[in-house]
Every structure is written in C-alpha cells, then in structure tokens.
Design a protein around this motif. Sequence first.
Motif, PDB file in Angstrom:
ATOM      1  N   VAL A 292       0.839  -1.197   0.000  1.00 16.87           N
ATOM      2  CA  VAL A 292       0.000   0.000   0.000  1.00 16.87           C
ATOM      3  C   VAL A 292       0.876   1.250   0.000  1.00 16.87           C
ATOM      4  CG1 VAL A 292      -1.751   1.311   1.255  1.00 16.87           C
ATOM      5  CG2 VAL A 292      -1.867  -1.192   1.200  1.00 16.87           C
ATOM      6  N   ALA A 293       0.586   2.167  -0.913  1.00 19.91           N
ATOM      7  CA  ALA A 293       1.263   3.468  -0.947  1.00 19.91           C
ATOM      8  C   ALA A 293       0.396   4.459  -0.170  1.00 19.91           C
ATOM      9  CB  ALA A 293       1.438   3.930  -2.395  1.00 19.91           C
ATOM     10  N   TRP A 294       0.933   4.989   0.916  1.00 17.59           N
ATOM     11  CA  TRP A 294       0.139   5.807   1.830  1.00 17.59           C
ATOM     12  C   TRP A 294       0.264   7.294   1.509  1.00 17.59           C
ATOM     13  CZ3 TRP A 294      -3.403   3.816   4.976  1.00 17.59           C
ATOM     14  CH2 TRP A 294      -3.313   2.438   5.262  1.00 17.59           C
ATOM     15  N   PHE A 295      -0.854   8.006   1.679  1.00 17.22           N
ATOM     16  CA  PHE A 295      -0.902   9.443   1.455  1.00 17.22           C
ATOM     17  C   PHE A 295      -1.668  10.100   2.601  1.00 17.22           C
ATOM     18  CE2 PHE A 295      -0.137   7.681  -2.662  1.00 17.22           C
ATOM     19  CZ  PHE A 295       0.614   8.624  -3.351  1.00 17.22           C
ATOM     20  N   ASP A 296      -1.247  11.303   2.937  1.00 24.06           N
ATOM     21  CA  ASP A 296      -1.964  12.089   3.933  1.00 24.06           C
ATOM     22  C   ASP A 296      -3.322  12.473   3.347  1.00 24.06           C
ATOM     23  OD1 ASP A 296      -2.988  13.930   5.703  1.00 24.06           O
ATOM     24  OD2 ASP A 296      -1.237  15.242   5.708  1.00 24.06           O
ATOM     25  N   ALA A 297      -4.378  12.024   3.985  1.00 25.43           N
ATOM     26  CA  ALA A 297      -5.731  12.250   3.457  1.00 25.43           C
ATOM     27  C   ALA A 297      -6.103  13.724   3.402  1.00 25.43           C
ATOM     28  CB  ALA A 297      -6.751  11.491   4.309  1.00 25.43           C
ATOM     29  N   LEU A 298      -5.422  14.562   4.175  1.00 24.74           N
ATOM     30  CA  LEU A 298      -5.794  15.973   4.255  1.00 24.74           C
ATOM     31  C   LEU A 298      -4.875  16.884   3.450  1.00 24.74           C
ATOM     32  CD1 LEU A 298      -6.765  16.211   8.045  1.00 24.74           C
ATOM     33  CD2 LEU A 298      -8.215  15.682   6.075  1.00 24.74           C
ATOM     34  N   ARG A 299      -3.900  16.318   2.748  1.00 22.15           N
ATOM     35  CA  ARG A 299      -3.018  17.192   1.964  1.00 22.15           C
ATOM     36  C   ARG A 299      -3.815  17.871   0.853  1.00 22.15           C
ATOM     37  NH1 ARG A 299       1.611  13.745  -0.973  1.00 22.15           N
ATOM     38  NH2 ARG A 299       1.879  15.728  -2.072  1.00 22.15           N
ATOM     39  N   PRO A 300      -3.568  19.147   0.610  1.00 27.07           N
ATOM     40  CA  PRO A 300      -4.402  19.882  -0.355  1.00 27.07           C
ATOM     41  C   PRO A 300      -4.259  19.409  -1.793  1.00 27.07           C
ATOM     42  CG  PRO A 300      -2.568  21.232   0.442  1.00 27.07           C
ATOM     43  CD  PRO A 300      -2.615  20.020   1.305  1.00 27.07           C
ATOM     44  N   ASP A 301      -3.113  18.813  -2.131  1.00 29.83           N
ATOM     45  CA  ASP A 301      -2.905  18.343  -3.506  1.00 29.83           C
ATOM     46  C   ASP A 301      -3.057  16.833  -3.606  1.00 29.83           C
ATOM     47  OD1 ASP A 301      -0.665  17.683  -2.011  1.00 29.83           O
ATOM     48  OD2 ASP A 301       0.744  18.006  -3.674  1.00 29.83           O
ATOM     49  N   LEU A 302      -3.928  16.257  -2.794  1.00 24.28           N
ATOM     50  CA  LEU A 302      -4.043  14.808  -2.705  1.00 24.28           C
ATOM     51  C   LEU A 302      -4.322  14.167  -4.068  1.00 24.28           C
ATOM     52  CD1 LEU A 302      -4.260  12.159  -1.068  1.00 24.28           C
ATOM     53  CD2 LEU A 302      -6.681  12.695  -0.699  1.00 24.28           C
ATOM     54  N   SER A 303      -5.321  14.645  -4.765  1.00 27.35           N
ATOM     55  CA  SER A 303      -5.699  14.013  -6.039  1.00 27.35           C
ATOM     56  C   SER A 303      -4.550  14.049  -7.032  1.00 27.35           C
ATOM     57  CB  SER A 303      -6.923  14.714  -6.636  1.00 27.35           C
ATOM     58  OG  SER A 303      -8.044  14.577  -5.780  1.00 27.35           O
ATOM     59  N   ALA A 304      -3.867  15.190  -7.129  1.00 29.72           N
ATOM     60  CA  ALA A 304      -2.758  15.314  -8.071  1.00 29.72           C
ATOM     61  C   ALA A 304      -1.611  14.404  -7.678  1.00 29.72           C
ATOM     62  CB  ALA A 304      -2.290  16.768  -8.139  1.00 29.72           C
ATOM     63  N   ALA A 305      -1.320  14.307  -6.374  1.00 26.93           N
ATOM     64  CA  ALA A 305      -0.219  13.471  -5.911  1.00 26.93           C
ATOM     65  C   ALA A 305      -0.503  11.990  -6.157  1.00 26.93           C
ATOM     66  CB  ALA A 305       0.028  13.722  -4.422  1.00 26.93           C
ATOM     67  N   VAL A 306      -1.733  11.580  -5.912  1.00 28.60           N
ATOM     68  CA  VAL A 306      -2.100  10.180  -6.145  1.00 28.60           C
ATOM     69  C   VAL A 306      -2.079   9.870  -7.631  1.00 28.60           C
ATOM     70  CG1 VAL A 306      -3.955   8.489  -5.978  1.00 28.60           C
ATOM     71  CG2 VAL A 306      -3.423   9.952  -4.018  1.00 28.60           C
ATOM     72  N   LEU A 307      -2.594  10.774  -8.440  1.00 29.20           N
ATOM     73  CA  LEU A 307      -2.589  10.555  -9.885  1.00 29.20           C
ATOM     74  C   LEU A 307      -1.158  10.416 -10.399  1.00 29.20           C
ATOM     75  CD1 LEU A 307      -4.232  10.338 -12.482  1.00 29.20           C
ATOM     76  CD2 LEU A 307      -4.122  12.831 -12.675  1.00 29.20           C
ATOM     77  N   ASP A 308      -0.252  11.227  -9.906  1.00 29.21           N
ATOM     78  CA  ASP A 308       1.155  11.131 -10.298  1.00 29.21           C
ATOM     79  C   ASP A 308       1.730   9.770  -9.900  1.00 29.21           C
ATOM     80  OD1 ASP A 308       3.745  12.384 -11.214  1.00 29.21           O
ATOM     81  OD2 ASP A 308       4.263  11.999  -9.118  1.00 29.21           O
ATOM     82  N   ALA A 309       1.355   9.304  -8.717  1.00 29.21           N
ATOM     83  CA  ALA A 309       1.836   7.989  -8.257  1.00 29.21           C
ATOM     84  C   ALA A 309       1.300   6.875  -9.140  1.00 29.21           C
ATOM     85  CB  ALA A 309       1.417   7.766  -6.804  1.00 29.21           C
ATOM     86  N   VAL A 310       0.046   6.985  -9.566  1.00 28.05           N
ATOM     87  CA  VAL A 310      -0.529   5.970 -10.447  1.00 28.05           C
ATOM     88  C   VAL A 310       0.227   5.928 -11.770  1.00 28.05           C
ATOM     89  CG1 VAL A 310      -2.585   5.329 -11.769  1.00 28.05           C
ATOM     90  CG2 VAL A 310      -2.821   6.084  -9.397  1.00 28.05           C
ATOM     91  N   VAL A 311       0.500   7.088 -12.341  1.00 27.87           N
ATOM     92  CA  VAL A 311       1.208   7.158 -13.618  1.00 27.87           C
ATOM     93  C   VAL A 311       2.606   6.564 -13.491  1.00 27.87           C
ATOM     94  CG1 VAL A 311       2.196   8.717 -15.341  1.00 27.87           C
ATOM     95  CG2 VAL A 311      -0.126   9.111 -14.477  1.00 27.87           C
ATOM     96  N   ARG A 312       3.320   6.937 -12.408  1.00 24.33           N
ATOM     97  CA  ARG A 312       4.685   6.445 -12.221  1.00 24.33           C
ATOM     98  C   ARG A 312       4.726   4.938 -11.963  1.00 24.33           C
ATOM     99  NH1 ARG A 312       6.475   7.975  -7.835  1.00 24.33           N
ATOM    100  NH2 ARG A 312       4.959   9.482  -7.058  1.00 24.33           N
ATOM    101  N   ALA A 313       3.753   4.433 -11.227  1.00 24.34           N
ATOM    102  CA  ALA A 313       3.791   3.015 -10.845  1.00 24.34           C
ATOM    103  C   ALA A 313       3.297   2.098 -11.955  1.00 24.34           C
ATOM    104  CB  ALA A 313       2.954   2.786  -9.584  1.00 24.34           C
ATOM    105  N   THR A 314       2.380   2.571 -12.761  1.00 21.52           N
ATOM    106  CA  THR A 314       1.739   1.698 -13.738  1.00 21.52           C
ATOM    107  C   THR A 314       2.071   2.037 -15.177  1.00 21.52           C
ATOM    108  OG1 THR A 314      -0.274   3.024 -13.991  1.00 21.52           O
ATOM    109  CG2 THR A 314      -0.213   1.457 -12.153  1.00 21.52           C
ATOM    110  N   GLY A 315       2.537   3.253 -15.399  1.00 26.49           N
ATOM    111  CA  GLY A 315       2.795   3.684 -16.764  1.00 26.49           C
ATOM    112  C   GLY A 315       1.540   4.040 -17.525  1.00 26.49           C
ATOM    113  N   HIS A 316       0.403   4.015 -16.849  1.00 30.28           N
ATOM    114  CA  HIS A 316      -0.853   4.337 -17.521  1.00 30.28           C
ATOM    115  C   HIS A 316      -1.059   5.846 -17.520  1.00 30.28           C
ATOM    116  CE1 HIS A 316      -4.947   3.981 -18.955  1.00 30.28           C
ATOM    117  NE2 HIS A 316      -5.343   4.743 -17.964  1.00 30.28           N
ATOM    118  N   GLN A 317      -1.104   6.446 -18.676  1.00 33.33           N
ATOM    119  CA  GLN A 317      -1.283   7.884 -18.807  1.00 33.33           C
ATOM    120  C   GLN A 317      -2.760   8.227 -18.888  1.00 33.33           C
ATOM    121  OE1 GLN A 317       1.028  10.263 -18.763  1.00 33.33           O
ATOM    122  NE2 GLN A 317       2.775   8.856 -18.592  1.00 33.33           N
ATOM    123  N   PRO A 318      -3.198   9.204 -18.103  1.00 34.34           N
ATOM    124  CA  PRO A 318      -4.605   9.615 -18.177  1.00 34.34           C
ATOM    125  C   PRO A 318      -4.907  10.308 -19.501  1.00 34.34           C
ATOM    126  CG  PRO A 318      -3.376  11.071 -16.705  1.00 34.34           C
ATOM    127  CD  PRO A 318      -2.443   9.950 -17.075  1.00 34.34           C
TER     128      PRO A 318
END
Length: 318
Positions: A292-318
């Motif tokens: 599990v890759a953990w993120f602070d649920a209250l960070r203001p850029d949560l969605s962008a940070a998670v999306l970046d992690a998805v792209v880096r980990a999977t190579g899937h580009q939105p």
Amino acid sequence: MSAAPGGGRAGTGAARLPVVAVVGPTGSGKSELSLALAQALDGEVINADSMQFYRGMDIGTAKLPVAERRGIAHHLMDFLDVTEDTTVAAFQSMARAAMADIRSRGRVPILVGGSGLYNRAVLDVLEFPGTDAGVRAELEAELEAQGLAVLHARLAAVDPLSAGRISDGKRVVRALEVHRLTGRAFSSFMPEREYFQPALQIGLDLDRAQLHERLAARVHRMVDDGLAGEVEHLAAHGLREGRTAHRALGYQQFLRVLDGESTVERASEETIIATRQFARRQITWFRADPRVAWFDALRPDLSAAVLDAVVRATGHQP
C-alpha cells in the motif's frame, strides 16, 4: 509473464490496465478521491464496502447519492435486500467480472472500500474453500446455544492462528466450517501477497485525533440526516431477519432505540465508539500490507499526488 506493479501476474491488451484500489479507514475520504481518480483516468468505481451492497442502507453507510457521483458508473452497490447475504467468494467473482467488463471498454477499474478481506479477495490470488449449508447451520445453532467463547476455544484448538485474528461469531463459524469440511486450518487458505492482475493500492492516512473528530462529526451528521428513520424503515422491511445487514455500524445501535432499549444520544455515542474501533482494525489490516502506498488524506494536492503515483507506478497515462 511480466510482473505487475507490486508483484503478481500481468496479462495483455485491456487486461494490462491496472486496477487502482483506494483503501484506508472509514471516514478518510476514499469516496471523494475515487471520484477524482475516475474522472482523471476515465475509470469506473467498483464498491468494496460490504455494507453498501444493501439497498436502502444509505445514510448509515455514508453511501454517495447518485446525484453526487458525477456521472461515474458505480458497480456492486445496492444489489442486495437487507434480508439477503453474500459471501466473499461470490463477491470476488462479481468484482472480477466487473473489472473485466470495465477493462474491455478501455477504462480503469477503481476499487473503493474499507472492507479488508473483500479488497484482498479481488486483488490477490486467493482461494476460497467451499461451504456446506448443513454444517454451517449446525455450527450456527451451537453458537446460539453455547455462546461465542465455547466455539472460539474450539477454533483455538484446531487453528490458533485464525483464533488469534478473529473474534466475531460469523467468522468463527466460517473458520470451523472450513476445518470441518477440508481438515485444513482456515488460516492455511490465506496466501502470500500476490496480485491476481496488475494493481496499485492507495492508502489514505491521517492523524488519529483528526480521524476521531471526523468520525464523530460524521455520525452526528448521519443522525441529523435521518439515520433513525432509515433504520425504522428498514426494520419494517426485514432488517432484523438478515444475517449481516442488521450488524452494520449504527444500525444495530439504532435498532435498540427503536425497541425502546436506548436513546438517540446513547446510540449516537455507542456508534461513534464502535466506528472508532472499526477504523482502528481497518488501519491494522491495511498497514500490514507493505504494497500500500500511503498518502496524507488531508493534503491539499491529494488528487494530483495520487494521480502522479498511479502514472509512475503503472505507466498508464490519463
């Protein structure tokens, strides 16, 4: 076969699209994040909250109203009556079928929910032993007649590992049923952590005190939104008769209000305490998974940070 993110099996074509699982304790914001990810990744949501399977259990499960789902398809919500039940094995089959359907249309499946075993059943190579209605009924009758302590002691004698992990009657009965049918410990069916198909787990975390404040506020909001009335309505439609639905957080406490055995104030406080305990168990479950890759649920850029992690980990580009 090539390795999937975090280990496991990878296929080809549409099957290579990863499943993104959003996990963590209740009240951490999983539903909101799932909507942002689904919009960014052209995804669809698969529900893995076992109490959101039930039609009419809306307020007490914090189920996103259809109007707030931003037009994003949500699978495996509202498919059971409160008198019905399902199994983890059946859910595994349904969820994987939904994943295949979503991938066949070139979209990304997003698994969302805090029911740990249900998540793992979908994500991991996981075998489920069969069931026997007669054996199950016999053990349930023994549970009713002899009490949980007696059956738990019996489980400890044949499967101490499972006995140390589980304490509720339903799961103790299931573990004893498996041992009776297979001669194997229930714990022996829990495999090494190996993804069934490419996957990335995103965990939402926050300070324990902040989480407790959020959970208390959420319960009070549920009460203000009509939780007692929802429970009364469902009770008239068989809530007590089902094996599972009536045990949901909030519902069991407010059934006692309906029976005149408690007050709204007491039921609210009991629900807050039970929800905090449940969240602690969820955190323990998901923290035990190193993938599990953990993120602070209250960070203001949560969605962008998670999306970046998805792209880096999977190579899937939105």
